[in-house]
Design a protein around this motif. Structure first.
Motif, mmCIF file in Angstrom:
data_model
loop_
_atom_site.group_PDB
_atom_site.id
_atom_site.type_symbol
_atom_site.label_atom_id
_atom_site.label_comp_id
_atom_site.label_asym_id
_atom_site.label_seq_id
_atom_site.Cartn_x
_atom_site.Cartn_y
_atom_site.Cartn_z
ATOM 1 N N TYR A 70 -51.345 -0.865 -8.515
ATOM 2 C CA TYR A 70 -52.550 -0.069 -8.478
ATOM 3 C C TYR A 70 -53.723 -0.962 -8.088
ATOM 4 O O TYR A 70 -53.719 -2.165 -8.338
ATOM 5 N N GLN A 109 -58.033 -0.925 -8.616
ATOM 6 C CA GLN A 109 -59.083 -0.270 -9.372
ATOM 7 C C GLN A 109 -60.431 -0.659 -8.797
ATOM 8 O O GLN A 109 -60.759 -1.845 -8.713
ATOM 9 N N LEU A 152 -58.078 4.224 -11.179
ATOM 10 C CA LEU A 152 -56.893 3.526 -10.680
ATOM 11 C C LEU A 152 -56.197 4.364 -9.617
ATOM 12 O O LEU A 152 -55.954 5.549 -9.817
ATOM 13 N N GLN A 169 -52.826 4.402 -6.989
ATOM 14 C CA GLN A 169 -51.519 3.776 -6.784
ATOM 15 C C GLN A 169 -51.361 3.343 -5.337
ATOM 16 O O GLN A 169 -51.610 4.114 -4.403
ATOM 17 N N TYR A 174 -44.972 2.040 -5.037
ATOM 18 C CA TYR A 174 -44.118 2.033 -6.211
ATOM 19 C C TYR A 174 -42.682 1.787 -5.789
ATOM 20 O O TYR A 174 -42.331 1.921 -4.606
ATOM 21 N N GLY A 208 -47.749 4.920 -2.302
ATOM 22 C CA GLY A 208 -48.561 5.666 -3.238
ATOM 23 C C GLY A 208 -49.698 6.338 -2.502
ATOM 24 O O GLY A 208 -49.544 6.773 -1.355
ATOM 25 N N ASP A 209 -50.861 6.364 -3.111
ATOM 26 C CA ASP A 209 -51.993 7.066 -2.507
ATOM 27 C C ASP A 209 -52.772 6.233 -1.498
ATOM 28 O O ASP A 209 -53.389 6.779 -0.585
ATOM 29 N N PHE A 260 -53.582 -4.095 -10.437
ATOM 30 C CA PHE A 260 -52.705 -4.071 -11.599
ATOM 31 C C PHE A 260 -51.281 -3.770 -11.165
ATOM 32 O O PHE A 260 -51.029 -2.859 -10.388
ATOM 33 N N LYS A 288 -44.665 10.001 -8.700
ATOM 34 C CA LYS A 288 -46.013 9.450 -8.551
ATOM 35 C C LYS A 288 -46.781 9.639 -9.849
ATOM 36 O O LYS A 288 -46.596 10.617 -10.562
ATOM 37 N N PHE A 330 -53.685 9.461 -11.764
ATOM 38 C CA PHE A 330 -54.713 9.108 -12.743
ATOM 39 C C PHE A 330 -55.932 9.997 -12.577
ATOM 40 O O PHE A 330 -56.352 10.291 -11.475
#
Lengths: 114, 110
Positions: A35, A37, A43, A45, A48, A58-59, A90, B97, B100
């Protein structure tokens, strides 16, 4: 003690100089993720991994690469870092994903790209 | 992707209960609801999680609405050490996924 260990914790680097942030967990977890931040964004991602040799975006995957050659390690690679990748990173792991498992986070890696 | 919505900030007094809300109106049937908190300069740490029923542990309680579109983290007696950003997270079955929310910054006044 259950741990997710990241290195380096602090790094200042220059634009375009390849770098790797290492992540290691000692819990035999299958699932690991990265992640970033940023202020006001929470946070997000990056990538993964469900298990060895299984990774997915991820995003916010642009500008990053990962690999999962061993179960315990999940390095984050910045092939050509740019200033917009200055962030707090992270690493996290859990026994499995999506099954209500506890996620363990590393202490974070502060990366500055100048 | 299912999203969560939390207030940006909340304030409480020491030794009083705190109710931190989270909306997740697009939650799917297999999504777990997790709560994590992040103290300054530290990585997030697990607080509690649940699927459908209310949950209690030594740190907090989690109350989940009957339709699962919202949940509330309850700290029964806030302490100064509970001052942190609290994240409500959905772990999505199937896509693997983690989504957050922006988090709620909790301030605890002495």
């Amino acid at each position: 003690e259950a741990q997710v260990t990241q290195n380096p914790r602090y790094l200042i680097t220059v634009t375009g100089k390849k770098l790797t942030v290492t992540c290691s967990q000692n819990m035999n977890h299958e699932y690991m993720s990265w992640y970033r931040q940023d202020p006001g964004l929470g946070l997000r991602q990056i990538y993964y991994s469900m298990n060895v040799e299984v990774t997915d975006k991820g995003d916010v995957p642009e500008g990053y690469k990962v690999s999962r050659k061993e179960k315990r390690n999940f390095p984050l690679i910045l092939e050509s870092p740019s200033p917009n990748q200055t962030s707090l990173y992270f690493c996290a792991s859990s026994l499995m994903a999506g099954a209500g498992n506890t996620i363990y986070f590393g202490e974070g890696s502060w990366l500055t790209v100048v | 992707d299912a999203k969560t919505t939390q207030p940006n900030s909340m304030e409480s007094n020491e030794e009083e209960p705190v109710h931190l809300p989270c909306n997740h109106s697009t939650i799917s049937g297999t999504d777990y609801i997790h709560w994590y908190r992040q103290l300054p300069s530290q990585g997030p740490e697990y607080v509690i999680h649940g699927l459908t029923s209310n949950v209690n542990n030594r740190m907090a309680s989690l109350a989940i609405a009957e339709d699962r579109k919202s949940s509330t983290l309850i700290l029964h007696r806030a302490t100064l050490r509970d001052a942190a950003v609290y994240y409500c997270i959905l772990s999505q079955g199937g896509s693997e996924k983690l989504v957050f929310g922006k988090g709620t910054k909790l301030t605890v006044n002495p």
